[in-house]
Write an enzyme that holds these catalytic residues in place. Structure first.
Site, PDB file in Angstrom:
ATOM      1  N   PHE A 137     -31.523  51.265  13.103  1.00 32.93           N
ATOM      2  CA  PHE A 137     -30.325  52.080  13.339  1.00 32.93           C
ATOM      3  C   PHE A 137     -29.113  51.280  12.890  1.00 32.93           C
ATOM      4  O   PHE A 137     -28.752  50.273  13.513  1.00 32.93           O
ATOM      5  CB  PHE A 137     -30.235  52.410  14.829  1.00 32.93           C
ATOM      6  CG  PHE A 137     -29.197  53.417  15.222  1.00 32.93           C
ATOM      7  CD1 PHE A 137     -29.447  54.774  15.105  1.00 32.93           C
ATOM      8  CD2 PHE A 137     -27.976  53.018  15.740  1.00 32.93           C
ATOM      9  CE1 PHE A 137     -28.505  55.720  15.495  1.00 32.93           C
ATOM     10  CE2 PHE A 137     -27.024  53.938  16.138  1.00 32.93           C
ATOM     11  CZ  PHE A 137     -27.288  55.301  16.009  1.00 32.93           C
ATOM     12  N   PRO A 142     -20.170  43.734  10.639  1.00 37.07           N
ATOM     13  CA  PRO A 142     -19.670  42.397  10.984  1.00 37.07           C
ATOM     14  C   PRO A 142     -18.317  42.407  11.681  1.00 37.07           C
ATOM     15  O   PRO A 142     -18.076  41.608  12.581  1.00 37.07           O
ATOM     16  CB  PRO A 142     -19.601  41.699   9.621  1.00 37.07           C
ATOM     17  CG  PRO A 142     -20.655  42.374   8.798  1.00 37.07           C
ATOM     18  CD  PRO A 142     -20.653  43.805   9.243  1.00 37.07           C
ATOM     19  N   GLU A 371     -24.993  47.979  22.930  1.00 41.04           N
ATOM     20  CA  GLU A 371     -24.829  49.365  23.399  1.00 41.04           C
ATOM     21  C   GLU A 371     -23.594  49.514  24.290  1.00 41.04           C
ATOM     22  O   GLU A 371     -23.581  50.276  25.248  1.00 41.04           O
ATOM     23  CB  GLU A 371     -26.080  49.872  24.148  1.00 41.04           C
ATOM     24  CG  GLU A 371     -27.415  49.451  23.592  1.00 41.04           C
ATOM     25  CD  GLU A 371     -27.682  49.969  22.187  1.00 41.04           C
ATOM     26  OE1 GLU A 371     -26.830  50.674  21.644  1.00 41.04           O
ATOM     27  OE2 GLU A 371     -28.741  49.634  21.634  1.00 41.04           O
ATOM     28  N   PHE A 391      -8.089  52.364  25.534  1.00 41.52           N
ATOM     29  CA  PHE A 391      -8.746  51.789  24.364  1.00 41.52           C
ATOM     30  C   PHE A 391      -7.744  51.413  23.267  1.00 41.52           C
ATOM     31  O   PHE A 391      -7.985  50.524  22.481  1.00 41.52           O
ATOM     32  CB  PHE A 391      -9.784  52.763  23.810  1.00 41.52           C
ATOM     33  CG  PHE A 391     -11.064  52.787  24.602  1.00 41.52           C
ATOM     34  CD1 PHE A 391     -12.012  51.802  24.417  1.00 41.52           C
ATOM     35  CD2 PHE A 391     -11.306  53.782  25.532  1.00 41.52           C
ATOM     36  CE1 PHE A 391     -13.198  51.815  25.136  1.00 41.52           C
ATOM     37  CE2 PHE A 391     -12.480  53.803  26.252  1.00 41.52           C
ATOM     38  CZ  PHE A 391     -13.429  52.817  26.067  1.00 41.52           C
TER      39      PHE A 391
END
Length: 392
Positions: A137, A142, A371, A391
């Site tokens: 997946f 990077p 994750e 965020f």
């Protein structure tokens, strides 16, 4: 006066009494498989930084572990809770083994199952469920981990074909996969592509010198003008909702799996403490040792109950992404703390591969991060409770 019979970790919270007969059968089957096929070799695999993916994949397929709670296409079609329990038993042996299963089923297969055409599902899913075809997946890059929307990998139209360029990093199974699910920027938002790994321009390089998940194959992928047919694109995924939907499935497995690693550490620490004598009595007979064990057992039980509750919600199609974040944040954070505390009970012996605790602790450093980092899940939960995004 004789001592009372000691409870096992499982008996303290009686988690097994909350499981359905099928779930208990899966638990015992997977636990037995791990005891016979993974545990005897895992210390050597970890030390040598290897994992026999090709050899074990067909065995995992026979057990029905790949795409376990997907329906049809050769998948087992179990409950989500049963899948979580299987993840717990596999990760009790090693996080790397559970990661391999998660990437195959919860990421690569789920992407095709949720967002693929019927032709794509028929072409890939039965062979992937059997372990005949391995998937990876490709999302993380990077420079873009927690912010996948900034990815630089790009697919452009060239007539009826797509041309793919870019790179991905930290890709489990990358060098042994037969097919990669690659997410790329297009003129129509982020889209997913099914990329056979023998495509001209596809390169996979194994990453070495890891101190965590050593019994797991990790790779860097690069794509140099890979030409793909029009039907390589997953038609029903557009934008970040596609890959994030797959990540939510993988996080669900981690909620259960991390508790398996924690349970294995605690069982090892209790057994060691009962047999190790310090100042002429068992280490387990000291108050400080019992306090550590009691606190760890309580956190383990709470984490297992949380996992089971979230599994039941998922089986009712009521599980929210924010609740997945709660489970991932809590259970990985508590699992790594349990592993570290167990290491203190084992003293110097705790740093060896003769015992599982520091191996689990090192693995959990990765599980805590991938994750979605702990910080990302804190912000997801914070946004859910306040209505304000932090965020950006």
């Amino acid at each position: 006066m004789s001592e009372a019979k000691a409870l096992t970790v499982d008996e303290l919270f009686a988690i097994d009494s909350l499981l359905q007969p099928e779930e208990r059968e899966i638990q015992q089957t997977v636990r037995k498989f791990a005891a016979e096929h993974i545990r005897p070799h895992i210390a050597d695999w970890f030390e040598n930084a290897t994992f026999p993916v090709k050899e074990l994949a067909p065995e995992f397929g026979k057990l029905g572990l790949f795409g376990m709670h997907l329906e049809g296409y050769g998948c087992a079609g179990t409950s989500a809770t049963a899948y979580g329990i299987a993840c717990m038993e596999i990760e009790a042996a090693d996080s790397g083994a559970r990661s391999m299963i998660s990437v195959q089923g919860s990421l690569a297969m789920t992407a095709i199952y949720k967002y693929g055409s019927e032709e794509q599902k028929q072409q890939w899913l039965p062979r992937m469920a059997a372990g005949e075809v391995l998937g990876c997946f490709g999302l993380t890059e990077p420079d873009f981990g927690s912010n996948p929307g900034g990815m630089r990998t790009r697919a452009r139209r060239d007539g009826s074909d797509w041309v793919l360029n870019g790179s991905k990093m930290w890709i489990t199974n990358g060098t042994v996969a037969d097919v990669a699910i690659v997410w790329a920027q297009t003129d129509d938002k982020i889209r997913g592509f099914i990329v056979p790994t023998d495509s001209p321009g596809f390169q996979a390089r194994e990453m070495h010198k890891k101190l965590s998940l050593r019994a797991s194959i990790t790779a860097e992928l690069s794509f140099d003008d890979i030409r793909l047919p029009e039907d390589a694109m997953l038609p029903d995924a557009r934008g970040l909702a596609g890959p994030l939907g797959c990540l939510s499935e993988a996080r669900f497995g981690i909620i259960f799996g991390s508790m398996g690693a924690a349970r294995d550490c605690l069982q090892a620490a209790i057994e060691y403490a009962r047999t190790r004598e310090v100042f002429d009595k068992p280490l387990a007979a000291y108050q400080l040792t019992q306090a550590k064990i009691a606190d760890m057992a309580v956190e383990l039980g709470k984490g297992q109950l949380l996992a089971l509750h979230l599994g039941r919600l998922k089986d009712q199609d009521k599980l929210r992404p924010e609740q997945v974040s709660v489970g991932k944040l809590n259970n990985t954070r508590e699992a790594i703390e349990i592993a570290r505390t167990c290491r203190t009970i084992l003293g110097a012996n705790g740093i060896t591969l003769e015992y599982p605790v520091l191996r689990h602790a090192n693995n959990l450093e990765s599980v805590l991060t991938y994750e979605g980092t702990a910080e990302v899940h804190q912000l997801v939960i914070g946004q859910a409770l306040t209505g304000s995004s932090a965020f950006r």
